[in-house]
Design a protein around this motif. Structure first.
Motif, PDB file in Angstrom:
ATOM      1  N   ARG A 169      -7.909  51.770 -20.215  1.00  0.00           N
ATOM      2  CA  ARG A 169      -6.464  51.601 -20.361  1.00  0.00           C
ATOM      3  C   ARG A 169      -6.115  51.428 -21.834  1.00  0.00           C
ATOM      4  O   ARG A 169      -6.736  50.617 -22.526  1.00  0.00           O
ATOM      5  CB  ARG A 169      -5.989  50.378 -19.575  1.00  0.00           C
ATOM      6  N   VAL A 170      -5.155  52.212 -22.314  1.00  0.00           N
ATOM      7  CA  VAL A 170      -4.612  52.048 -23.664  1.00  0.00           C
ATOM      8  C   VAL A 170      -3.108  51.862 -23.533  1.00  0.00           C
ATOM      9  O   VAL A 170      -2.563  51.919 -22.434  1.00  0.00           O
ATOM     10  CB  VAL A 170      -4.952  53.254 -24.572  1.00  0.00           C
ATOM     11  N   ALA A 171      -2.438  51.637 -24.646  1.00  0.00           N
ATOM     12  CA  ALA A 171      -1.011  51.315 -24.593  1.00  0.00           C
ATOM     13  C   ALA A 171      -0.170  52.442 -24.011  1.00  0.00           C
ATOM     14  O   ALA A 171       0.795  52.202 -23.282  1.00  0.00           O
ATOM     15  CB  ALA A 171      -0.508  50.956 -25.989  1.00  0.00           C
ATOM     16  N   ASP A 172      -0.519  53.684 -24.305  1.00  0.00           N
ATOM     17  CA  ASP A 172       0.261  54.830 -23.848  1.00  0.00           C
ATOM     18  C   ASP A 172      -0.219  55.274 -22.464  1.00  0.00           C
ATOM     19  O   ASP A 172      -1.402  55.564 -22.269  1.00  0.00           O
ATOM     20  CB  ASP A 172       0.129  55.985 -24.841  1.00  0.00           C
ATOM     21  N   GLU A 173       0.703  55.343 -21.499  1.00  0.00           N
ATOM     22  CA  GLU A 173       0.334  55.660 -20.121  1.00  0.00           C
ATOM     23  C   GLU A 173      -0.229  57.064 -19.977  1.00  0.00           C
ATOM     24  O   GLU A 173      -1.219  57.283 -19.271  1.00  0.00           O
ATOM     25  CB  GLU A 173       1.559  55.488 -19.222  1.00  0.00           C
ATOM     26  N   ALA A 174       0.393  58.041 -20.650  1.00  0.00           N
ATOM     27  CA  ALA A 174      -0.099  59.423 -20.567  1.00  0.00           C
ATOM     28  C   ALA A 174      -1.500  59.535 -21.163  1.00  0.00           C
ATOM     29  O   ALA A 174      -2.362  60.244 -20.642  1.00  0.00           O
ATOM     30  CB  ALA A 174       0.864  60.364 -21.276  1.00  0.00           C
ATOM     31  N   THR A 176      -3.669  57.121 -21.314  1.00  0.00           N
ATOM     32  CA  THR A 176      -4.574  56.457 -20.368  1.00  0.00           C
ATOM     33  C   THR A 176      -5.031  57.437 -19.303  1.00  0.00           C
ATOM     34  O   THR A 176      -6.223  57.531 -18.994  1.00  0.00           O
ATOM     35  CB  THR A 176      -3.872  55.254 -19.711  1.00  0.00           C
ATOM     36  N   ARG A 177      -4.084  58.185 -18.728  1.00  0.00           N
ATOM     37  CA  ARG A 177      -4.451  59.170 -17.696  1.00  0.00           C
ATOM     38  C   ARG A 177      -5.396  60.226 -18.264  1.00  0.00           C
ATOM     39  O   ARG A 177      -6.362  60.640 -17.604  1.00  0.00           O
ATOM     40  CB  ARG A 177      -3.191  59.836 -17.133  1.00  0.00           C
ATOM     41  N   GLN A 178      -5.122  60.673 -19.483  1.00  0.00           N
ATOM     42  CA  GLN A 178      -5.954  61.692 -20.113  1.00  0.00           C
ATOM     43  C   GLN A 178      -7.380  61.175 -20.336  1.00  0.00           C
ATOM     44  O   GLN A 178      -8.361  61.877 -20.055  1.00  0.00           O
ATOM     45  CB  GLN A 178      -5.340  62.112 -21.442  1.00  0.00           C
ATOM     46  N   LEU A 179      -7.494  59.950 -20.837  1.00  0.00           N
ATOM     47  CA  LEU A 179      -8.815  59.382 -21.087  1.00  0.00           C
ATOM     48  C   LEU A 179      -9.591  59.176 -19.784  1.00  0.00           C
ATOM     49  O   LEU A 179     -10.799  59.423 -19.722  1.00  0.00           O
ATOM     50  CB  LEU A 179      -8.688  58.056 -21.835  1.00  0.00           C
ATOM     51  N   ARG A 180      -8.903  58.751 -18.758  1.00  0.00           N
ATOM     52  CA  ARG A 180      -9.592  58.567 -17.474  1.00  0.00           C
ATOM     53  C   ARG A 180     -10.145  59.885 -16.953  1.00  0.00           C
ATOM     54  O   ARG A 180     -11.266  59.951 -16.435  1.00  0.00           O
ATOM     55  CB  ARG A 180      -8.633  57.946 -16.460  1.00  0.00           C
TER      56      ARG A 180
END
Length: 215
Positions: A169-174, A176-180
């Motif tokens: 999880r990072v501050a930016d939601e988009a 976060t989805r990309q990293l996951r």
């Protein structure tokens, strides 16, 4: 559409508004309690933009709201497994991989990470969890029988892999989805690869997984 099928009647204005309010409350509760499981229920009302009285008319307690959140997460999970199992005429690995990507995008396991052990599951939740596990086994065994999963992996390993990805999880939601999805791609390669690497220790037991929900 089949001539015997009927289109559900649209909700009346009042019922539609009530449904929208309920969804706002659930969305707000997810955001609040994933960030802080100990937050008061008033924080949910504030985030949802509804009065505390309106919230309590729908959920008599924080416990009830947490139970509903978990039930919604289980329903989403079960729907994803059922859809994957319905793809029985193609490549089992493709169906399994798509299921993994869908679950990571749905982010049901953030609820597990945050809420396990913070409330008492109902009998219905326990039944739904058992149903989800039954479907997990069917999908996993079908994929394994096709020779698509490396030796040494068991179905319970998948649950903890989902939780590891939910912890990204990072501050930016988009972002976060990309990293996951980035790390899921690595995990899928590791699950699919034919590897002689020995995996230390046995996989987790279902009892170890379920124990975390005991209060």
């Amino acid at each position: 559409m089949d001539e015997n099928e009927t289109t559900p009647a649209p909700l009346s204005g009042r019922r539609a508004e009530a449904a929208r309010n309920d969804q706002r409350i659930l969305d707000a509760a997810r955001e609040v309690f994933v960030a802080d499981p100990g937050a008061p229920i008033a924080a949910v009302a504030k985030r949802a933009g509804v009065g505390i009285g309106a919230l309590y008319r729908r959920y008599a307690s924080k416990e009830e709201l947490l139970q509903r959140l978990s039930a919604e997460g289980l329903q989403q999970y079960i729907a994803a497994v059922e859809d994957a199992l319905a793809q029985d005429d193609g490549d089992p690995w493709s169906a399994f991989s798509e299921f993994m990507r869908r679950i990571v995008d749905t982010d049901t396991h953030s609820l597990t990470l945050s809420l396990a052990g913070t409330f008492s599951p109902t009998e219905e939740l326990n039944r739904e969890a058992a149903r989800a596990q039954e479907l997990n086994v069917r999908l996993f065994e079908r994929t394994k029988a096709a020779g698509a999963i490396r030796a040494g992996i068991e179905v319970v390993d998948i649950s903890l892999l989902f939780e590891q990805l939910a912890a990204v999880r990072v501050a930016d939601e988009a972002r976060t989805r990309q990293l996951r999805q980035r790390y899921l791609a690595l995990i899928l390669d590791a699950l699919h690869a034919s590897s002689g690497t020995h995996l230390p220790g046995p996989p987790p037991s279902w009892e170890e997984i379920a124990q975390r929900w005991e209060t």
